[in-house]
Design a protein around this motif. Structure first.
Motif, short mmCIF file in Angstrom:
data_model
loop_
_atom_site.label_atom_id
_atom_site.label_comp_id
_atom_site.label_asym_id
_atom_site.label_seq_id
_atom_site.Cartn_x
_atom_site.Cartn_y
_atom_site.Cartn_z
N LEU A 257 10.07 -8.39 -37.44
CA LEU A 257 9.58 -7.92 -38.98
C LEU A 257 9.04 -6.57 -38.69
CD1 LEU A 257 10.12 -9.43 -41.56
CD2 LEU A 257 7.98 -10.25 -41.51
N ASN A 258 9.76 -5.64 -38.46
CA ASN A 258 9.05 -4.47 -38.07
C ASN A 258 9.72 -3.09 -38.61
OD1 ASN A 258 11.16 -3.31 -36.33
ND2 ASN A 258 10.51 -4.99 -35.21
N GLY A 259 10.53 -3.47 -39.93
CA GLY A 259 11.28 -2.43 -40.63
C GLY A 259 11.97 -1.52 -39.69
N GLY A 260 12.54 -1.94 -38.73
CA GLY A 260 13.67 -1.33 -37.73
C GLY A 260 13.01 -0.19 -36.76
N SER A 261 11.32 -0.34 -36.66
CA SER A 261 10.81 0.59 -35.89
C SER A 261 10.83 -0.10 -34.34
CB SER A 261 9.09 0.58 -36.18
OG SER A 261 8.72 -0.89 -36.09
N TYR A 262 11.49 -1.15 -34.03
CA TYR A 262 11.57 -1.63 -32.88
C TYR A 262 12.79 -2.70 -32.74
CZ TYR A 262 11.38 -3.40 -27.97
OH TYR A 262 11.62 -3.77 -26.72
#
Length: 264
Positions: A257-262
């Motif tokens: 759950l990281n907004g596509g940052s990883y």
């Protein structure tokens, strides 16, 4: 422990740890569960007044505050028992307690290194393991049986992308995800579902300094394809679904759950 009203029967009963910061993830998780009718035990480490402030603002009634250092196994047992007594039992644990203190290996003394590793593991990993044990022990002994129990561990993307400034934090969160999956397999025959959230950068009072500082603001946002960081309510919504009756089949899942940052 401070109870605001007597326990209300036939409601989901939830213990949320690390929930005394009004702008934090734990408080948002408490609000999300209370909004759907749950009775919530708001845990704080030491600031009982802050925990009571969060509990007092939750929708509904029957909420309470429990206080204790979850890095201490004896206090863990007391906190869980007070939540059980105050709510008339427990159905759900959301373990959100954690610490994050920078200790890069090249700029930390050996004594500081040992102390900070020990404290991170005590709170972030062992605290979760001990709290889960106490909650599972209650679930196994409660009159209605353990089925329907839920445990959610609030982890971190740092378990996968690394935490060079806080290696003990990253390692403890990796262990937390593994703990959740191990418990999920062990507890599945008892119909207790266990999951974890690998949470990315979220705006709270603890991260506001980085987000509001012009020198670090752009660097943080550059990690995120959406051009923003998470709001605690978004993390809380996922936690609330994981604790729902419909989420049993998700047991063992670690939600990134990281907004596509990883991407993992």
């Amino acid at each position: 422990m401070t109870a605001f009203e007597p326990p209300v029967p036939n409601r989901q009963r939830v213990l949320v740890t690390g929930a005394s910061r009004e702008t934090g993830i734990g408080a948002a998780v408490a609000r999300a569960h209370a909004a759907r009718g749950a009775a919530v035990a708001v845990h704080c480490r030491a600031d009982t007044a802050a925990g009571e402030a969060v509990a007092a603002k939750l929708p509904g009634s029957g909420h309470l505050t429990v206080t204790g250092d979850l890095g201490d196994p004896e206090q863990v047992a007391r906190v869980v028992q007070e939540a059980v007594d105050g709510l008339g039992g427990l159905d759900v644990l959301v373990y959100n307690s954690g610490m994050y203190v920078e200790h890069p290996v090249t700029r930390t003394t050996y004594s500081e290194w040992q102390s900070l590793w020990r404290r991170h593991l005590d709170v972030n990993l062992l605290g979760a393991a001990h709290t889960a044990w106490c909650v599972v022990d209650h679930l196994m002994r409660r009159p209605e049986g353990p089925a329907g129990g839920r445990i959610v561990m609030i982890g971190s993307r740092g378990a996968y992308r690394g935490e060079p400034r806080t290696p003990a934090y990253g390692a403890s969160k990796a262990g937390l995800h593994a703990l959740a999956q191990s418990l999920a397999v062990d507890l599945a025959p008892h119909r207790i579902a266990v999951t974890a959230l690998a949470v990315g950068f979220t705006r709270t009072d603890l991260t506001a300094g980085l987000l509001d500082d012009p020198e670090t603001h752009e660097a943080v946002l550059a990690q995120h394809p959406l051009g923003r960081v998470a709001d605690p309510s978004e993390i809380a919504a996922a936690a609330a679904w994981f604790t729902s009756a419909e989420a049993e089949w998700a047991t063992g899942a670690v939600l990134h759950l990281n907004g596509g940052s990883y991407l993992h």
